[in-house]
Design a protein around this motif. Structure first.
Motif, PDB file in Angstrom:
ATOM      1  N   PHE A  75      30.861  61.699  13.958  1.00  0.00           N
ATOM      2  CA  PHE A  75      30.599  60.559  15.032  1.00  0.00           C
ATOM      3  C   PHE A  75      31.462  61.051  16.585  1.00  0.00           C
ATOM      4  CE2 PHE A  75      30.060  58.696  10.929  1.00  0.00           C
ATOM      5  CZ  PHE A  75      29.084  57.509  11.073  1.00  0.00           C
ATOM      6  N   GLY A  76      30.687  60.694  17.548  1.00  0.00           N
ATOM      7  CA  GLY A  76      31.007  60.996  18.735  1.00  0.00           C
ATOM      8  C   GLY A  76      31.182  62.543  19.014  1.00  0.00           C
ATOM      9  N   SER A  77      30.457  63.231  18.662  1.00  0.00           N
ATOM     10  CA  SER A  77      30.881  64.697  18.315  1.00  0.00           C
ATOM     11  C   SER A  77      31.127  65.429  19.793  1.00  0.00           C
ATOM     12  CB  SER A  77      29.395  65.516  17.720  1.00  0.00           C
ATOM     13  OG  SER A  77      28.297  65.161  18.518  1.00  0.00           O
ATOM     14  N   GLY A  78      30.333  64.983  20.936  1.00  0.00           N
ATOM     15  CA  GLY A  78      30.807  65.565  22.147  1.00  0.00           C
ATOM     16  C   GLY A  78      29.843  66.776  22.419  1.00  0.00           C
ATOM     17  N   LEU A  79      30.062  67.656  23.466  1.00  0.00           N
ATOM     18  CA  LEU A  79      29.259  68.748  23.774  1.00  0.00           C
ATOM     19  C   LEU A  79      29.652  69.946  22.945  1.00  0.00           C
ATOM     20  CD1 LEU A  79      29.807  68.084  27.343  1.00  0.00           C
ATOM     21  CD2 LEU A  79      27.562  68.628  26.406  1.00  0.00           C
ATOM     22  N   PRO A  80      28.324  70.644  22.566  1.00  0.00           N
ATOM     23  CA  PRO A  80      28.570  71.894  21.637  1.00  0.00           C
ATOM     24  C   PRO A  80      29.450  72.853  22.341  1.00  0.00           C
ATOM     25  CG  PRO A  80      26.216  71.672  22.628  1.00  0.00           C
ATOM     26  CD  PRO A  80      27.273  70.442  22.816  1.00  0.00           C
ATOM     27  N   THR A  81      30.328  73.545  21.687  1.00  0.00           N
ATOM     28  CA  THR A  81      30.975  74.432  22.492  1.00  0.00           C
ATOM     29  C   THR A  81      31.429  75.777  21.269  1.00  0.00           C
ATOM     30  OG1 THR A  81      33.325  75.220  23.123  1.00  0.00           O
ATOM     31  CG2 THR A  81      33.257  73.475  21.652  1.00  0.00           C
ATOM     32  N   GLN A  82      32.245  76.535  21.309  1.00  0.00           N
ATOM     33  CA  GLN A  82      32.449  77.770  19.934  1.00  0.00           C
ATOM     34  C   GLN A  82      33.010  76.996  18.683  1.00  0.00           C
ATOM     35  OE1 GLN A  82      34.689  80.752  21.961  1.00  0.00           O
ATOM     36  NE2 GLN A  82      33.143  81.693  22.981  1.00  0.00           N
ATOM     37  N   ASN A  83      32.418  77.665  17.834  1.00  0.00           N
ATOM     38  CA  ASN A  83      32.969  77.171  16.590  1.00  0.00           C
ATOM     39  C   ASN A  83      32.778  75.613  16.310  1.00  0.00           C
ATOM     40  OD1 ASN A  83      33.885  79.660  15.667  1.00  0.00           O
ATOM     41  ND2 ASN A  83      35.797  79.362  16.679  1.00  0.00           N
TER      42      ASN A  83
END
Length: 285
Positions: A75-83
């Motif tokens: 929930f409220g995952s935010g922007l994709p980044t590494q891992n």
């Protein structure tokens, strides 16, 4: 219902500010300036963001490796980044399914580009408070079986929800739909310094045009875990939650922390949870 807002480049986003603090590229000048202002109030906030990301990686791996969780909702995952969650979980078992929930248009655009290549992960465009919409979404039902254990993450997001919207009630609504043996991750920004809590809360409310909640105290976060079986090492500064190395522990924030932990849904949780503060205090496994 889903949030279909367009990107407003005049208003900072908490998700994009977090991305900038992590050294990401999915942010704009308005986010950078807001983050720089935040650093003037709390200079070790970059350390706080890194520690929170490392905690996310560790806690997802623990759920997958030690508890056999194969489906996750962030929930409220935010922007994709590494891992990201799906990468960590699928490294343990490629069959793992992950649903991300966010309403930031930039998150949705970049997230969907990644998940188009992974049919076992999806991002649902929704305000995380819209639990009926999320849990009833076709993609959610395709990937998540609520009759099986689920790993649910509220990672560094509840401070974005104002008291009037009921962050604790959000946790309750979701947990009440989980079967025993599921796990819940909760952490949020806290500080023992009342003046810092006031300064950061007021600054973020102004910067985000009200899309923010409140920096809270640890006792308030403890209540989110009411009725759940808190796992060792308990509720802590996430820097100290089963760290991989002493080096990571040395890089800690000073002015404020991410506080929380991991908890299991026990067999008796569903019939006893009536809302926040009306069930027994957290029990330690």
């Amino acid at each position: 219902m889903a949030d279909n807002r367009r990107v407003d480049l005049s208003v900072p986003s908490a998700a994009r500010m977090y991305d900038w603090l992590l050294g990401g590229h999915y942010n704009y000048e308005v986010d950078q300036k807001a983050s720089e202002q935040l650093l003037k109030v709390a200079p070790t906030t970059k350390e706080l963001a890194r520690n929170n990301r490392w905690f996310l990686e560790r806690v997802v791996r623990v759920m997958a490796e030690e508890h056999g969780i194969r489906q996750f909702v962030d929930f409220g995952s935010g922007l994709p980044t590494q891992n990201n969650v799906h990468q960590i979980a699928q490294a343990v078992d490629p069959r793992s399914h992950v649903v991300y929930v966010d309403d930031d248009p930039v998150v949705l655009a970049h997230g969907q580009a990644i998940f188009d290549e992974n049919d076992q992960s999806v991002v649902i465009a929704s305000d995380m408070l819209e639990t009926d919409y999320i849990l009833g979404h076709a993609d959610f039902k395709r990937l998540i079986d609520l009759d099986q254990p689920v790993g649910v993450l509220f990672n560094s997001v509840l401070h974005c929800i104002p008291d009037t919207a009921g962050p604790g009630d959000l946790v309750t609504r979701v947990v009440d739909r989980l079967r025993p043996g599921s796990f819940v991750v909760i952490c949020q920004l806290v500080s023992d310094d009342a003046e810092l809590r006031r300064q950061v809360t007021e600054m973020m409310l102004e910067q985000t045009h009200g899309r923010w909640g409140r920096v809270r105290e640890r006792a308030e976060v403890d209540r989110y875990f009411d009725g759940l079986l808190v796992q060792p090492p308990g509720l802590v500064d996430v820097t100290d939650w089963r760290p991989n190395s002493e080096l990571q522990q040395r890089q800690r924030s000073i002015e404020w922390t991410e506080y929380g932990g991991l908890a299991e849904v026990p067999a008796d949780v569903a019939p006893t949870r009536q809302g926040t503060g009306t069930v027994p205090s957290p029990r330690t496994a």
